[in-house]
Design an enzyme around this catalytic site. Structure first.
Site, short mmCIF file in Angstrom:
data_model
loop_
_atom_site.label_atom_id
_atom_site.label_comp_id
_atom_site.label_asym_id
_atom_site.label_seq_id
_atom_site.Cartn_x
_atom_site.Cartn_y
_atom_site.Cartn_z
N LYS A 252 0.81 -1.19 0.00
CA LYS A 252 0.00 0.00 0.00
C LYS A 252 0.86 1.27 0.00
CE LYS A 252 -3.40 -2.05 3.16
NZ LYS A 252 -3.95 -1.88 4.52
N ASP B 83 13.98 -0.73 1.70
CA ASP B 83 14.62 -1.01 2.99
C ASP B 83 15.58 -2.17 2.76
OD1 ASP B 83 14.79 -0.76 5.88
OD2 ASP B 83 13.47 -2.47 6.05
N VAL C 238 10.28 5.64 9.16
CA VAL C 238 9.54 6.82 8.75
C VAL C 238 8.09 6.49 8.44
CG1 VAL C 238 11.54 8.12 7.92
CG2 VAL C 238 10.39 6.52 6.38
N ASP D 93 3.31 3.48 6.71
CA ASP D 93 2.57 3.29 7.96
C ASP D 93 3.43 2.74 9.07
OD1 ASP D 93 2.90 0.62 6.86
OD2 ASP D 93 1.44 -0.03 8.35
N ARG E 190 -0.50 6.67 7.31
CA ARG E 190 -0.32 6.66 5.85
C ARG E 190 -0.80 7.96 5.21
NH1 ARG E 190 1.09 1.48 4.08
NH2 ARG E 190 0.06 -0.26 5.11
P1 IMP Z 1 11.85 -4.06 1.80
O1 IMP Z 1 11.31 -5.22 1.07
O2 IMP Z 1 12.57 -4.47 3.08
O3 IMP Z 1 12.71 -3.14 0.96
O4 IMP Z 1 10.64 -3.25 2.36
C1 IMP Z 1 9.88 -2.45 1.59
C2 IMP Z 1 8.56 -2.17 2.27
O5 IMP Z 1 8.66 -2.12 3.69
C3 IMP Z 1 8.07 -0.81 1.82
O6 IMP Z 1 7.23 -0.96 0.71
C4 IMP Z 1 7.33 -0.33 3.04
O7 IMP Z 1 6.00 -0.75 2.97
C5 IMP Z 1 7.96 -1.02 4.21
N1 IMP Z 1 8.91 -0.13 4.91
C6 IMP Z 1 10.25 -0.16 4.86
N2 IMP Z 1 10.78 0.79 5.63
C7 IMP Z 1 9.75 1.47 6.17
C8 IMP Z 1 9.66 2.61 7.06
O8 IMP Z 1 10.66 3.22 7.51
N3 IMP Z 1 8.40 2.99 7.38
C9 IMP Z 1 7.28 2.40 6.89
N4 IMP Z 1 7.32 1.35 6.07
C10 IMP Z 1 8.55 0.89 5.71
MG MG Z 2 3.94 -1.07 6.33
#
Ligand code: IMP
Ligand code: MG
Length: 185
Positions: A41, A101, A151, A157, A163
């Site tokens: 989302k 992330d 963040v 969120d 959000r």
């Molecule tokens: P990844 O697969 O670890 O790169 O995570 C990506 C997803 O994690 C993003 O689409 C976000 O929904 C969530 N996410 C990662 N870091 C944050 C943050 O600091 N705040 C809120 N959601 C996050």
């Molecule tokens: Mg989330």
């Protein structure tokens, strides 16, 4: 403004950076059709703003994806709760998320959609927490690189809250303790 939140990027900063990315994307895709894949989302707001700021024709598709498992693992597993309906074979695909992330979500989606024969596949994020990367992911368009902070706002969120904030803020780390691997959509 929620008093426990510390503002990081205000609406002007977000809009200016978003337009800068849109301009670069419009130049790079001049003359071609684009399929924007919005990673729900979190990317709902950013992808909507970006799509409206592009000077090239684009279609928009939505995937609802959530990464899970230990964030330190290199395994790029994501759960797809809803997939795109647009046929992307022969199309230029741009995956759009608000934040990277571990990178597992975008790495897994890139691998998934590469199998469908797109003309090209790239990714764009507004924020990059590059120090947390565990997946092998090359981002093509990055707005701001940020340190390892949690963040919220502009689609992002914490426990489904915040959000809808029009700005991006830092959630104090005491609030996110116990959240584990911070899986998210
Ligand atoms: P990844 O697969 O670890 O790169 O995570 C990506 C997803 O994690 C993003 O689409 C976000 O929904 C969530 N996410 C990662 N870091 C944050 C943050 O600091 N705040 C809120 N959601 C996050
Ligand atoms: Mg989330």
């Amino acid at each position: 403004m929620d008093e426990e939140l510390e503002p990081l990027f205000d609406e002007d900063a977000i809009r200016n950076k978003m337009q800068e990315l849109a301009d670069r994307i419009s130049r790079d895709y001049a003359g071609s059709d684009l399929v924007i894949v919005c990673v729900l989302k979190a990317a709902a707001f950013f992808a909507a703003d970006l799509a409206r700021s592009l000077a090239v024709p684009s279609r928009i598709a939505f995937v609802c994806a959530s990464s899970y498992g230990a964030s330190t693992s290199a395994v790029t597993e994501v759960e797809i709760r809803k997939d795109i309906e647009i046929d992307i074979s022969g199309k230029h695909v741009l995956l759009v998320d608000t934040i990277a992330d571990s990178g597992r979500t975008l790495a897994a989606l890139t691998a998934r959609y590469a199998q469908r024969g797109p003309a090209s596949i790239r990714s764009a994020v507004l924020l990059d927490k590059r120090s947390r990367r565990t997946a092998d992911l090359r981002l093509n368009y990055v707005g701001f690189e940020i340190p390892d902070l949690f963040v919220v706002g502009y689609g992002m969120d914490f426990a489904e809250k915040y959000r809808n904030l029009p700005y991006i803020a830092v959630l104090p780390s005491s609030d996110t303790e116990g959240e584990g691997n911070r899986p998210g959509t």
